[in-house]
Design a protein around this motif. Structure first.
Motif, short mmCIF file in Angstrom:
data_model
loop_
_atom_site.label_atom_id
_atom_site.label_comp_id
_atom_site.label_asym_id
_atom_site.label_seq_id
_atom_site.Cartn_x
_atom_site.Cartn_y
_atom_site.Cartn_z
N TRP A 135 1.15 -1.00 0.35
CA TRP A 135 0.00 -0.39 -0.54
C TRP A 135 1.21 1.18 0.08
O TRP A 135 2.23 1.77 0.04
N SER A 136 0.39 2.72 0.13
CA SER A 136 1.00 4.34 -0.47
C SER A 136 1.37 4.03 1.24
O SER A 136 2.70 4.20 1.19
N ASN A 137 1.01 3.18 2.20
CA ASN A 137 1.94 3.81 3.49
C ASN A 137 2.75 2.72 3.70
O ASN A 137 3.89 3.13 4.64
N GLY A 138 3.38 1.60 2.80
CA GLY A 138 4.45 1.03 3.14
C GLY A 138 4.38 -0.37 3.29
O GLY A 138 5.39 -1.27 3.76
N TYR A 139 3.09 -0.41 4.08
CA TYR A 139 2.54 -2.07 4.53
C TYR A 139 2.47 -2.69 3.32
O TYR A 139 2.05 -2.47 2.52
N GLY A 140 2.82 -3.93 3.54
CA GLY A 140 2.46 -4.65 2.69
C GLY A 140 2.19 -6.36 2.79
O GLY A 140 2.58 -7.03 3.87
N ALA A 141 2.10 -7.06 1.69
CA ALA A 141 1.60 -8.64 2.45
C ALA A 141 2.69 -9.27 0.92
O ALA A 141 3.05 -9.45 -0.40
N ARG A 142 3.06 -10.51 1.48
CA ARG A 142 3.53 -11.68 -0.12
C ARG A 142 3.58 -12.92 0.01
O ARG A 142 3.50 -13.67 1.89
N VAL A 143 3.03 -13.64 -0.61
CA VAL A 143 2.66 -15.47 -0.48
C VAL A 143 3.77 -15.72 -1.74
O VAL A 143 4.09 -15.09 -2.61
N GLY A 144 4.36 -16.89 -1.27
CA GLY A 144 5.11 -17.60 -2.41
C GLY A 144 5.40 -18.96 -2.04
O GLY A 144 4.67 -19.19 -0.97
N GLY A 145 5.88 -20.24 -2.67
CA GLY A 145 6.07 -21.20 -2.76
C GLY A 145 6.72 -21.83 -3.95
O GLY A 145 7.34 -21.16 -4.91
N TYR A 146 6.47 -23.48 -3.57
CA TYR A 146 7.43 -23.91 -5.03
C TYR A 146 6.96 -25.73 -4.46
O TYR A 146 6.41 -25.95 -3.56
N ILE A 147 6.74 -25.65 -6.19
CA ILE A 147 5.88 -27.58 -5.17
C ILE A 147 6.74 -28.03 -6.93
O ILE A 147 6.82 -28.34 -7.93
N ASP A 148 7.01 -29.94 -6.20
CA ASP A 148 6.79 -30.46 -7.50
C ASP A 148 6.52 -32.01 -6.93
O ASP A 148 5.47 -32.15 -5.99
N MET A 155 4.66 -6.86 5.94
CA MET A 155 6.66 -6.27 4.89
C MET A 155 6.16 -5.07 5.21
O MET A 155 4.88 -4.14 5.25
N LEU A 156 7.68 -4.64 5.42
CA LEU A 156 7.02 -2.95 5.57
C LEU A 156 8.45 -2.80 4.45
O LEU A 156 9.78 -2.49 4.63
N THR A 157 7.80 -1.20 3.78
CA THR A 157 9.41 -0.35 3.11
C THR A 157 9.09 0.52 3.73
O THR A 157 8.30 1.07 3.60
N ASN A 158 9.54 1.42 2.80
CA ASN A 158 9.68 2.84 2.59
C ASN A 158 9.31 3.23 1.44
O ASN A 158 10.00 3.05 0.11
N PRO A 159 8.07 4.19 1.50
CA PRO A 159 6.88 3.98 0.39
C PRO A 159 8.25 5.43 -0.77
O PRO A 159 9.08 5.96 -0.32
N GLY A 160 7.82 5.10 -2.32
CA GLY A 160 8.59 6.28 -2.86
C GLY A 160 9.87 5.97 -3.38
O GLY A 160 10.61 5.33 -2.63
N GLY A 161 10.75 6.77 -4.84
CA GLY A 161 11.30 6.15 -5.29
C GLY A 161 12.05 5.41 -5.48
O GLY A 161 10.92 4.38 -5.49
N ALA A 162 12.59 5.00 -5.99
CA ALA A 162 13.48 3.57 -6.81
C ALA A 162 13.86 2.47 -5.87
O ALA A 162 14.01 1.59 -5.84
N HIS A 163 14.48 3.57 -4.29
CA HIS A 163 15.74 1.73 -3.60
C HIS A 163 14.59 1.82 -2.64
O HIS A 163 14.04 2.94 -1.86
N PRO A 185 10.26 -17.37 8.27
CA PRO A 185 10.48 -17.17 7.39
C PRO A 185 11.19 -15.85 7.77
O PRO A 185 10.18 -14.91 7.51
N LEU A 186 12.08 -14.50 7.98
CA LEU A 186 12.10 -13.55 8.33
C LEU A 186 13.03 -12.68 7.08
O LEU A 186 13.22 -13.74 5.98
N HIS A 187 12.69 -11.28 6.86
CA HIS A 187 13.38 -11.17 5.96
C HIS A 187 13.54 -9.01 5.89
O HIS A 187 12.74 -8.73 6.95
N LEU A 188 14.89 -8.96 5.45
CA LEU A 188 15.74 -7.51 5.44
C LEU A 188 16.30 -7.35 4.53
O LEU A 188 17.84 -8.51 4.22
N GLY A 189 15.73 -6.49 3.19
CA GLY A 189 16.19 -6.59 2.38
C GLY A 189 16.73 -5.17 1.85
O GLY A 189 15.97 -4.32 1.92
N TYR A 190 17.27 -5.11 0.52
CA TYR A 190 16.89 -3.94 -0.10
C TYR A 190 16.44 -4.55 -1.88
O TYR A 190 16.22 -5.25 -1.71
#
Length: 169
Positions: free
Chosen positions: A55-68, A80-88, A122-127
């Protein structure tokens, strides 16, 4: 097990539906953005397909997976939390996962019988590189996995990292 899989599919449906709702608008006018990407290593251990939304406030959600045919690995990073705006962007997140693999993440050997599912965190800290108007997406992060050892019940942490490449409309 089916309850967790159903929950994860529901979150994926919401993220996909959110993408459809805002596909006709620019991310800045809609207030949110969604992405799809492939992650090598990371929260899906070796490989995963992912979708996320912010969302524009920087909060979010993620889903992922793998199956064989023998293994599966699903996870939700409901926070999930990120800084909104810009490319980085700096990303921080955490969630819940379900895995069933032929080997034991915290020690032990493989087995010929189907594995029992296990819950992990799972935790995440990244760019994250992502232009505000969409396009190419690059993520690089530290993604430790927290799980309990079946035989001892002790909490274990696998220090891990991941690289993601994808696209955002």
């Amino acid at each position: 097990m089916w309850l967790i899989i159903s929950l994860m599919l529901t979150v994926a449906s919401v993220i996909i539906r959110w993408t459809e709702l805002y596909a006709q608008n620019s991310p800045q006018s809609s207030g949110g953005r969604c992405s799809a990407y492939v992650e090598l290593f990371g929260s899906g251990l070796f490989f995963s397909l992912n979708a996320d939304g912010y969302w524009s406030n920087g909060y979010g959600a993620r889903v992922g997976g793998y199956i064989d045919s023998k293994n599966y690995w699903f996870f939700i990073q409901g926070f999930m939390l990120t800084n909104p705006g810009g490319a980085h962007h700096l990303e921080v997140g955490g969630g819940l996962g379900l895995m069933a693999l032929e080997f034991n993440l915290l020690g032990g050997g493989g087995s010929a019988s189907p594995p029992d599912p296990r819950v992990y965190f799972p935790l995440h800290l990244g760019y994250r590189f992502q232009q505000p108007d969409g396009g190419f997406l690059l993520r690089l992060g530290f993604t430790p996995l927290i799980a309990t050892n079946r035989s001892t019940g002790e909490l274990g942490v696998l220090p891990w990292g991941g690289l993601s490449l994808g696209w955002s409309p």
